[in-house]
Write an enzyme that holds these catalytic residues in place. Structure first.
Site, PDB file in Angstrom:
ATOM      1  N   ALA A  24       2.359  -7.790  12.218  1.00  0.00           N
ATOM      2  CA  ALA A  24       2.274  -6.801  11.144  1.00  0.00           C
ATOM      3  C   ALA A  24       2.100  -7.485   9.800  1.00  0.00           C
ATOM      4  O   ALA A  24       2.021  -6.811   8.772  1.00  0.00           O
ATOM      5  CB  ALA A  24       3.512  -5.921  11.130  1.00  0.00           C
ATOM      6  N   SER A  25       2.087  -8.822   9.809  1.00  0.00           N
ATOM      7  CA  SER A  25       1.854  -9.597   8.591  1.00  0.00           C
ATOM      8  C   SER A  25       2.820  -9.176   7.488  1.00  0.00           C
ATOM      9  O   SER A  25       4.026  -9.208   7.657  1.00  0.00           O
ATOM     10  CB  SER A  25       0.391  -9.442   8.172  1.00  0.00           C
ATOM     11  OG  SER A  25       0.075 -10.280   7.097  1.00  0.00           O
ATOM     12  N   HIS A  26       2.275  -8.743   6.351  1.00  0.00           N
ATOM     13  CA  HIS A  26       3.094  -8.388   5.192  1.00  0.00           C
ATOM     14  C   HIS A  26       3.515  -6.922   5.202  1.00  0.00           C
ATOM     15  O   HIS A  26       4.164  -6.459   4.261  1.00  0.00           O
ATOM     16  CB  HIS A  26       2.291  -8.659   3.915  1.00  0.00           C
ATOM     17  CG  HIS A  26       1.002  -7.889   3.872  1.00  0.00           C
ATOM     18  ND1 HIS A  26      -0.114  -8.296   4.571  1.00  0.00           N
ATOM     19  CD2 HIS A  26       0.667  -6.735   3.259  1.00  0.00           C
ATOM     20  CE1 HIS A  26      -1.094  -7.420   4.369  1.00  0.00           C
ATOM     21  NE2 HIS A  26      -0.651  -6.466   3.581  1.00  0.00           N
TER      22      HIS A  26
END
Length: 234
Positions: A189-191
């Site tokens: 989901a990264s950031h």
């Protein structure tokens, strides 16, 4: 019939939500599908709980559309329904991606394969779920999503290279080129907020797709997926 009663209750509940009729109608169609089709059986106890609990705003948001698939992939809030990240939406993405790869590369797609990497993101639960009931998204992590996708790529005859532990996006990009694979998925989901998850798709050069290939992939995933092929990889 219990399903009929649940759908009637949901319809009455959705009518209390201040959104357009089109959204409500679309949500009802998806809700009926998820309550009646065998492929969604493991999700049904939680759906029934949310209907009985009257979580109308949340339910409508979960079911009024299929979570968008963009040029980079598919990311969003984890949950139950077509507008949430869960094993089904990830497998639908993988089916469309498989079809795209076979159209682009033919038998080479199956021989060269795809690399799957994942990071540490994990979803636990939220206030709308009943933790006493079965829940296929409880404790769902990126590796779970990668394995769900792997069952689809494998069922479509595409070789899968799956990392055995957490990896970063640069490592995935290197692995795609090193293994001469046709593509790669990064489950992360990264950031995005903690309750989110999803995946991004990379091409044979280890980068994100560019025009016109990005649009072709989006069209394949959103327009041409009829059945999701899966196979056990245990």
């Amino acid at each position: 019939m219990e399903v009929t009663r649940l759908l009637e209750k949901a319809k009455a509940g959705f009518n209390t939500v201040n959104v357009g009729a089109t959204y409500k109608e679309s949500a009802m169609v998806s809700l009926e599908t998820w309550l009646t089709k065998l492929e969604f059986q493991k999700y049904q106890p939680q759906i029934e709980h949310m209907i009985e609990s009257g979580y109308w705003d949340y339910l409508l948001d979960c079911f009024y559309q299929v979570i968008p698939f963009g040029t980079g992939g598919r990311r969003g809030e984890v949950g139950i329904g077509p507008n949430r990240i869960n094993p089904w939406t990830i497998q639908a993405s993988a089916q469309g991606h498989s079809q795209y790869l076979i159209k682009q590369y033919g038998e080479e797609a199956k021989k060269r394969g795809i690399v799957l990497a994942y990071d540490v993101r994990q979803f636990f639960t939220n206030k709308y779920f009943n933790d006493a009931l079965d829940n296929p998204v409880r404790n769902l992590n990126c590796k779970d999503l990668a394995l769900a996708a792997a069952t689809v790529y494998s069922a479509n005859g595409i070789k899968v290279f799956l990392f055995n532990s957490f990896r970063t996006t640069p490592e995935l990009s290197f692995a795609i080129r090193y293994l001469k694979a046709v593509s790669g998925d990064m489950f992360s989901a990264s950031h995005n907020p903690p309750e989110h998850n999803g995946k991004k798709i990379y091409d044979e050069f280890g980068g994100q797709l560019i025009a016109p290939f990005d649009e072709q992939l989006v069209n394949e995933v959103t327009q041409n997926v009829v059945n999701i092929n899966t196979i056990s990889i245990d």
